[in-house]
Scaffold this motif. Sequence first.
Motif, short mmCIF file in Angstrom:
data_model
loop_
_atom_site.label_atom_id
_atom_site.label_comp_id
_atom_site.label_asym_id
_atom_site.label_seq_id
_atom_site.Cartn_x
_atom_site.Cartn_y
_atom_site.Cartn_z
N PRO A 220 0.83 -1.21 0.00
CA PRO A 220 0.00 0.00 0.00
C PRO A 220 0.86 1.25 0.00
O PRO A 220 2.08 1.17 0.17
N SER A 221 0.24 2.43 -0.18
CA SER A 221 0.99 3.68 -0.16
C SER A 221 1.33 4.06 1.27
O SER A 221 0.46 4.48 2.03
N LEU A 222 2.60 3.93 1.65
CA LEU A 222 3.01 4.31 3.00
C LEU A 222 3.17 5.82 3.12
O LEU A 222 3.11 6.35 4.23
N HIS A 223 3.37 6.51 2.00
CA HIS A 223 3.35 7.97 2.06
C HIS A 223 1.99 8.43 2.60
O HIS A 223 1.92 9.34 3.44
N CYS A 224 0.93 7.82 2.12
CA CYS A 224 -0.41 8.19 2.60
C CYS A 224 -0.67 7.64 4.00
O CYS A 224 -1.19 8.35 4.86
N ALA A 225 -0.34 6.38 4.23
CA ALA A 225 -0.63 5.76 5.52
C ALA A 225 0.10 6.47 6.66
O ALA A 225 -0.51 6.81 7.69
N SER A 255 -0.28 14.29 -4.74
CA SER A 255 0.97 14.21 -5.49
C SER A 255 1.34 12.77 -5.84
O SER A 255 1.98 12.52 -6.87
N THR A 256 0.96 11.81 -5.00
CA THR A 256 1.33 10.42 -5.29
C THR A 256 0.69 9.94 -6.59
O THR A 256 1.24 9.07 -7.27
N ILE A 257 -0.47 10.49 -6.91
CA ILE A 257 -1.13 10.17 -8.18
C ILE A 257 -0.62 11.07 -9.30
O ILE A 257 -0.27 10.61 -10.39
#
Length: 303
Positions: A220-225, A255-257
């Motif tokens: 999963p996206s750990l930047h988001c988590a 930004s991740t998208i």
Amino acid sequence: MYGRETHSPARDWPLLPHEILFGLFLVVTWLRLVWRCGFPDPDSLVYLAFIVVNAGLIAWNKLRECRASWFGRLLYYPIVFNLVFSHMKQAIPRINHGSWDEALQRVDNAMVGGNLSLKMEPLATPWLTEVFSLCYILFFPYIVLCIVHYFRSGLDLCRTFTVGLFTIYGIGFLGYSLIPAMGPHLHAPGQFTVPLQGWVLTVWNARLVEFGSSHVDVFPSLHCAVSCYFLVFDREHCPGRFKVCLLPCVLLWISTIYLRYHYLVDLICGFALAAFALWLAGKYSRVRHVSGSDPSTSRTQQG
């Protein structure tokens, strides 16, 4: 001199929740390396060393429960997660052949009818790319700031913070190891017709991702988590930082998208992981306080 705690409700827990979940990742990855590569193998020995050191610090804390042993036990995780992340780049491809990008893209197709990064391509401008690159970079000092802050905030709060944060990293790294993916920018760069052009920050961020990424670190996206966990935790324990970081974090998620690093499903699972970690940290804190006094404020004897 550090004092020995006369009572600690946390000592009633054989292992803390994050130790179970991060330890599960270490043990599963070690066993998979042994199965695929044999033993002894350099990569399997690295993971065995992570497990042994972790067990040793827990044993030290159990034998001599004091602030020094507690902080040693907790501080292991901010150190080892960086080592593990760096090592994944060579270890995970040895136990997983290929990537899950196509499967993740199919999930996005079912949810939003295509690649969301591709849908954002018409928005690409140099100034917007620069802003999003800045927000993406800010994630790294944000990690350092929060870890330093909560490790200086007393043993009780540090313990609760650590339980949640490294639950995220334990489950997240397990996701990286079981469902490795590269992200849209590496898996299918040819589908994009508009390059992401910017200035100094855009170049810095691109180089940081190029050399720092493990190339399996998408789901999963750990930047988001992690940033979501920090925000909600700060909302209660550091509201001033919460207010300052709220907008940059929202832009970080977008930004991740926009920067083509993640699929939408990565973000959704990242937020779900943050919610679970916050629930687990809160439950741990409530159970600990019900079972006894706060060890960080209890009277101590000389160690």
